[in-house]
Motif scaffolding. Structure first.
Motif: not given
Length: 364
Positions: A322-342
């Motif tokens: 995010r450029g408007d606040c000090a934050a990183i948004i992490v998205r994980v697909q429904d029914g799955a775990k965080m993938d290696e690329k993420t």
């Protein structure tokens, strides 16, 4: 017609406009995800700054657009159903809770991050008369509504930073109050044969008391975290990294890490647990919970984890800076775990952010 002093007004009145006075937004009307869907905030709420704190000017006509709608009608609460059977009271509370949850959770999480950054900002640099800091580390918090993915991402970040010889990481978390733990255990044991007496007993457990206990606890932990990130420390990793030299105290950055949810997650949880028995609309109800974090050190970086559909994952990607606040948004697909690329991208971005915090406070 002229006025010599501000005229009071209520929700059924109409505050005239003024071109000469503005109130600093905290936060601003953009906090409301869907204007009009959740009802107006009560008087003096900072969630709805437009048409508030405005003073009369010379005018003989009334602008109907300035008239505020009536207070939102509240759903049945435990106080209005006290004369009913325990099972009826529980059903009424469940209906109200679902409605509140739907409204509170439609507030964009980025807006919540921004609001909490104003209420509970990161540690400020020392003033001219304050003692100098030995070092300036970082406070990092992981937030999110999905407990499973919150725990997964929190564990990954903890392990990733613990392996970095330039970081010394220490974790903090929220202790569950005894009454809340007991209530959760009681709820799991409820069956068709539960007695009315036990239902009433659970009703008497006040989640608001639990919340105040948690806030009190975080005030103490806040002092610990501020001391930790301003005190030189040893690296947390004992494993040498190939191609690097051992880190010394001068370049080891202390990181206070909150992996299991901090101010945002806790405010969400208790906004849903604590019933609304007054004229507060759900949005104002949430902000009141958030306001109690005033005086507690806020995170330098917020990691918000969110489950999304396959389409959104393909469109937005796993990591958003995010450029408007000090934050990183992490998205994980429904029914799955965080993938290696993420995971790789997230680990890289966190370390880069930490180094910027270090540079921003004058370290060489």
């Amino acid at each position: 017609m002229s006025y010599s002093s501000p005229q009071p007004f209520g929700r059924t009145g109409a505050p005239p406009m003024s071109a000469s006075y503005t109130q600093p937004p905290l936060p601003g009307p953009s906090m409301i995800a869907r204007p009009g869907a959740m009802g107006p905030p009560p008087p003096h709420s900072p969630m709805n700054q437009q048409s508030r704190h405005q003073y009369p000017t010379r005018s003989n006509t009334f602008d109907e657009s300035l008239r505020l709608p009536p207070l939102q009608t509240q759903l049945p609460s435990s106080t209005s159903t006290s004369s009913q059977r325990p099972d009826v009271r529980m059903e009424a509370r469940e209906i109200q809770a679902r409605s509140i949850e739907a409204m509170v959770m439609t507030i964009p999480y980025v807006n919540k991050i921004k609001v909490l950054a104003k209420i509970s900002p990161p540690l400020a640099p020392p003033g001219p008369a304050s003692p100098a800091q030995e070092i300036r580390g970082a406070v990092i918090a992981v937030e999110g509504s999905d407990k499973e993915i919150l725990a997964e991402v929190g564990a990954f970040i903890n392990q990733h930073l613990a392996k970095d010889p330039s970081c010394s990481i220490k974790t903090w978390g929220t202790s569950i109050p005894k009454s809340a733990a007991t209530q959760a255990a009681d709820t799991e044991m409820v069956d068709a044969s539960v007695s009315a007496a036990s239902v009433v007993d659970r009703e008497e457990k006040d989640p608001f008391v639990d919340y105040l206990s948690i806030i009190s606890e975080w005030h103490k932990k806040s002092l610990e975290m501020k001391k930790y990130i301003t005190t030189s420390t040893e690296p947390s990793s004992t494993e040498p990294v190939v191609g690097t030299t051992p880190a010394t105290n001068a370049n080891v950055l202390p990181i206070a890490f909150v992996p299991g949810g901090f101010s945002l997650t806790t405010s969400d949880n208790f906004a849903l647990r604590i019933p609304i028995n007054d004229s507060y609309a759900p949005v104002d109800h949430w902000q009141w919970m958030a306001t109690l974090w005033r005086g507690i050190v806020g995170p330098d970086l917020t990691i918000y984890v969110n489950r999304v559909s396959r389409d959104e994952m393909n469109k937005m990607g796993g990591v958003e800076i995010r450029g408007d606040c000090a934050a990183i948004i992490v998205r994980v697909q429904d029914g799955a775990k965080m993938d290696e690329k993420t995971a790789r991208r997230l680990g890289f971005e966190i370390v880069e952010f930490v180094r910027n915090v270090e540079t921003g406070f004058g370290r060489t």
